[in-house]
Design an enzyme around this catalytic site. Structure first.
Site, mmCIF file in Angstrom:
data_model
loop_
_atom_site.group_PDB
_atom_site.id
_atom_site.type_symbol
_atom_site.label_atom_id
_atom_site.label_comp_id
_atom_site.label_asym_id
_atom_site.label_seq_id
_atom_site.Cartn_x
_atom_site.Cartn_y
_atom_site.Cartn_z
ATOM 1 N N ASP A 29 -2.810 -2.388 -0.749
ATOM 2 C CA ASP A 29 -1.429 -2.960 -1.215
ATOM 3 C C ASP A 29 -0.881 -2.335 -2.546
ATOM 4 O OD1 ASP A 29 -1.304 -4.669 1.008
ATOM 5 O OD2 ASP A 29 -2.436 -6.057 -0.095
ATOM 6 N N ASP A 35 -0.127 -6.108 8.988
ATOM 7 C CA ASP A 35 -0.573 -4.842 8.344
ATOM 8 C C ASP A 35 -1.985 -4.871 9.076
ATOM 9 O OD1 ASP A 35 -1.810 -2.806 7.054
ATOM 10 O OD2 ASP A 35 -1.501 -3.918 5.110
ATOM 11 N N GLN A 89 0.677 0.527 0.113
ATOM 12 C CA GLN A 89 0.190 1.002 1.412
ATOM 13 C C GLN A 89 0.054 -0.235 2.438
ATOM 14 O OE1 GLN A 89 -2.788 3.776 1.896
ATOM 15 N NE2 GLN A 89 -2.379 4.819 0.060
ATOM 16 N N LEU A 94 -9.689 8.357 -3.234
ATOM 17 C CA LEU A 94 -10.119 8.902 -2.120
ATOM 18 C C LEU A 94 -9.565 9.042 -0.698
ATOM 19 C CD1 LEU A 94 -13.563 9.554 -1.414
ATOM 20 C CD2 LEU A 94 -14.001 7.534 -0.485
ATOM 21 N N GLN A 142 -10.240 6.130 -6.802
ATOM 22 C CA GLN A 142 -10.550 7.372 -7.604
ATOM 23 C C GLN A 142 -9.846 8.177 -8.470
ATOM 24 O OE1 GLN A 142 -12.878 10.283 -5.073
ATOM 25 N NE2 GLN A 142 -14.241 10.997 -6.661
ATOM 26 N N ASP A 198 5.944 -7.270 -4.947
ATOM 27 C CA ASP A 198 5.995 -5.869 -4.664
ATOM 28 C C ASP A 198 5.506 -4.818 -5.695
ATOM 29 O OD1 ASP A 198 7.362 -3.098 -4.116
ATOM 30 O OD2 ASP A 198 9.028 -4.218 -3.536
#
Length: 369
Positions: free
Chosen positions: A339, A293, A343, A66, A134, A352
Site C-alpha cells: 500500500d 486486494d 500497489q 526488492l 530495499q 491515499d
C-alpha cells in the site's frame, strides 16, 4: 529514461495534505464493503494540479524495492499513479530501474549511472532520492558512494535494521541447503528462477541487469543490515551523527554529512537531508483491510510471522522500528508494505499514498531541496 513532463489539468481546491485525505477515507471505513469500494475509485479525488506545489529545487528520483522495476514485467507501474500526480503539481520526476534482486552495493552502482544520466539531462547538480523497501538502503548506499550526487534521501517502509521475514527465509534456505545433494540443487533452482524474473524485469524496462537473489536476501536480514549500517556510518564526516538512531526509541540525525573531492581535488562536505515514514497495516482488520486486494491475505500472514518473531508493529515485511530513519514523518498509516507505494494498481488502505508523497514533495520544496 522515464522523465518529467508538465501536464495541465482543471483547477480545483488543492486539498492535498494527507491529513484531510485520511479523514475522508476513514469516514468510509464503517464496513469492509465501503472500504473496498473506496479503494477501487480511480482516479482518487482531491489530487488536482496546483501549480508549483511539488516543484522541488532538485529532480526527484523514485527507487523501487526488492522484486521491482519501474514497470514490473514491463507492464505494471511500481509507483502506481505517483509520478503523474507529482508532475501535475510541478515536480520533475524520474523513475529508476535497478536490479530486482541484488545487494545494495550492486543496486547502488546501477542507480549511480541512472542518477548521473538524470543530472546530465536535467542540468541539476543533485537529486532527491525516494526509495521504497530495499530502495531505501540502496539510496543510502548511493549517498555514501556519491555524496555529491544526492541532496536528500527519503525512505518508505525500508528495512534499515533488516527484516525478520528475511531472517526466516534465509534460515529456511540454509536448512534446505544442508540436505545432501538435493538441497543445493533445489536452492540453485529457486535462485535461478528469481534471478530470471529479475532479468526479465530489467529487460522489460530496457536494461539487462545482473541479478543475485541470495545476495539481496542476506543484506535484508537483521544481521546483514547491522553490518551494512556499520559500513555506511564509517563514511560519515568524523564527529557527525548517523540518521539511524542507536536504537528504535532514539531518533537519528535529520541529515548526514559526507565528503567528496571536487573537480580541483579538494574535499567538499555535502549535507544530505534524511526523511522516512511507514505503515503498520500488516495485521488483518475486517473493517479496515481492503478485501478486494489479492495481496491483503499474504501481507497479513507475513505480519503474523513477524509478530511471532517479536518484531512489533509492522507492515507485513518491515517493522516500524526498522523503518525509522532520519526525520520520521509518520508511522501510523494503516498500510501494508505494498500500500505504501499504491500497489497493487491502486488498491490501497487508509490514506491515499499519492497524497502523502505529494505532500512530501512540497516539504522538500519548502526545505529548499
Amino acid at each position: 529514461m522515464e522523465h518529467s513532463g508538465h501536464h495541465a489539468c482543471g483547477r480545483r481546491t488543492p486539498a492535498l495534505r494527507e491529513q484531510k485525505a485520511g479523514k475522508a477515507l476513514r469516514r468510509l471505513a464503517g464496513t469492509a464493503t465501503l472500504v473496498a469500494a473506496a479503494m477501487l475509485a480511480q482516479p482518487a479525488p482531491a489530487l488536482a494540479a496546483s501549480g508549483d506545489y511539488a516543484k522541488t529545487r532538485y529532480p526527484i528520483v523514485l527507487v523501487h524495492g526488492l522484486t521491482g522495476a519501474a514497470r514490473m514485467g514491463g507492464v505494471l507501474d511500481y509507483w502506481y499513479g505517483i509520478p503523474e500526480v507529482l508532475r501535475a503539481n510541478g515536480a520533475q520526476v524520474y523513475v529508476a530501474t535497478v536490479p530486482s534482486f541484488n545487494s545494495d552495493e550492486e543496486r547502488a552502482l546501477a542507480l549511480q549511472a541512472y542518477v548521473r544520466a538524470v543530472k546530465l539531462e536535467s542540468g541539476a547538480d543533485k537529486v532527491n532520492l525516494i526509495g521504497h523497501s530495499q530502495g531505501g538502503p540502496t539510496s543510502r548506499m548511493l549517498a555514501a558512494m556519491s555524496p555529491q550526487d544526492v541532496a536528500s534521501v527519503t525512505t518508505i517502509g525500508s528495512p534499515h535494521r533488516g527484516s525478520e521475514v528475511a531472517d526466516t527465509v534465509l534460515d529456511l534456505i540454509n536448512g534446505v541447503n544442508s540436505i545432501p545433494i538435493a538441497g543445493p540443487v533445489l536452492v540453485g533452482i529457486i535462485q535461478g528462477v528469481l534471478d530470471t524474473v529479475g532479468w526479465f524485469n530489467g529487460i522489460g524496462n530496457g536494461q539487462a541487469l545482473d541479478q543475485d537473489a541470495l545476495a539481496s536476501l542476506k543484506i535484508l536480514t537483521t544481521r546483514g543490515a547491522a553490518e551494512q549500517n556499520a559500513r555506511l556510518d564509517a563514511t560519515l564526516v568524523p564527529g557527525t551523527k548517523s540518521a539511524l538512531g542507536p536504537d528504535c526509541n532514539t531518533a537519528g540525525a535529520v541529515s548526514e554529512q559526507r565528503q567528496a573531492r571536487d573537480a580541483a581535488g579538494n574535499f567538499v562536505t555535502h549535507t544530505q537531508a534524511a526523511y522516512s515514514w511507514t505503515g503498520q497495516g500488516g495485521p488483518f482488520s475486517l473493517l479496515r483491510s481492503n478485501l478486494l486486494d489479492p495481496t491483503t491475505v499474504m501481507m497479513s500472514a507475513s505480519a503474523g510471522l513477524m509478530d511471532l518473531k517479536g518484531a512489533g508493529p509492522n507492515d507485513g515485511l518491515v517493522s516500524v522500528c526498522s523503518s525509522k530513519w532520519g526525520r520520521v514523518l509518520a508511522t501510523g498509516y494503516y498500510w501494508n508494505h505494498l500500500d505504501e507505494v499504491n500497489q497493487m494498481a491502486g488498491l490501497y488502505q487508509d490514506v491515499d499514498p499519492r497524497t502523502v508523497i505529494l505532500s512530501h514533495a512540497n516539504r522538500l520544496r519548502n526545505d529548499q531541496l
